[in-house]
Design an enzyme around this catalytic site. Sequence first.
Site, PDB file in Angstrom:
ATOM      1  CB  SER A 120      -0.936   0.010   1.216  1.00 12.65           C
ATOM      2  OG  SER A 120      -0.188  -0.062   2.426  1.00 12.65           O
ATOM      3  CG  ASP A 165       6.991  -3.730  -2.841  1.00  9.27           C
ATOM      4  OD1 ASP A 165       7.034  -4.870  -3.350  1.00  9.27           O
ATOM      5  OD2 ASP A 165       7.024  -3.526  -1.616  1.00  9.27           O
TER       6      ASP A 165
END
Length: 356
Positions: A120, A165
């Site tokens: 996130s 990521d």
Amino acid sequence: MIFKKIFSCNPMNSAIAHARVNLIGEHTDYTGGYVMPSLLPYSTKITIAENKEDNNHCAYSDFFNEKISFNNLTKSTSNDWLDFIKGCLLIFFKEKSNIRKTYFNFLIESNIPIGRGISSSSALCVATLKALNEYFETNYDKKYIAILAQKVERDYIGVSGGIMDQMVSSIGIQGKAFFLNCLSLKYELFDIPKDWIFYLVDSKVQRNLRESAYNERFDQLQKSEKILGVKNLGTVKLSFLKKDNFKDSTIYKRALHVVTENQRVLDAKKYLINNNIKKFGELMNLSHTSYSNDFEASTEDVDQIVNHSLKSGASGCRLTGGGFGGFTVSLIQKKDYDHWYNNMRKFYSEEKFFKV
């Protein structure tokens, strides 16, 4: 419009970045190895406009239902969500020191579960930097946005993570596996066979990488590199990894995970190209065993989910993400999905399941 309602002005630019699931390849990114993540449908949207009312930035998060004004880019002592916005501003302005001083309103809209190992924070950074890139017309490409986002998390936030990521969040395509060489940043995209699906199950174990053993593992792998006399553990072959070279068996086990995991990612790529997806699932199982036993990054709850998933018919299942809680990812043949899901529901409630 929600932006105008909150900030009393019209939006100017927006950008979206997605969460990711790592199919295989844990703690191999910052050691210069290989990874294979894929994007999730869950995303963060950043909408911005210049704040002409005063010399302050202002950010509103719909997740926290909180609006904060600030003109200081110093990181908080409480690891606040606002730190990621501050970090993006600081890194972006440092990179382009000749752009004019500008204050912004930020609207953050997200449906990504926080603290569960599906990145996130990287999605938030990538979306913010993309919005700033568009506003200032700096023309940074997607790869460079990922590099800047990594700087935010490593240099500002203080998490010793790699580039995976940020790269997949900035460049990846939903429905495709993203194979990345973390040293060269060369990547390839592969289709996931249409008769197979990946499914996430949430262990509901919250983890904070700054407070977990993540940075400890990072340090242990750096020690292993010094012992072996290499710059990047991801370049080491198993034949070069001699247990006798390690006085500390724990350091050896950490290195063993990374070295074997790198080979598993390379094998997974080969199996995906050859449409041998069952072999891919076997590699996921070996990956979890290594992650749990050698890297000791799993938990009892997570191991239980893996066992239930495999007994329910999954071809592969493993802990995904930085470890110490979060999600498992299961590989399931579509024809077996109903049986798998109905059996898993005997153990876990509906809100714990997330489709990739």
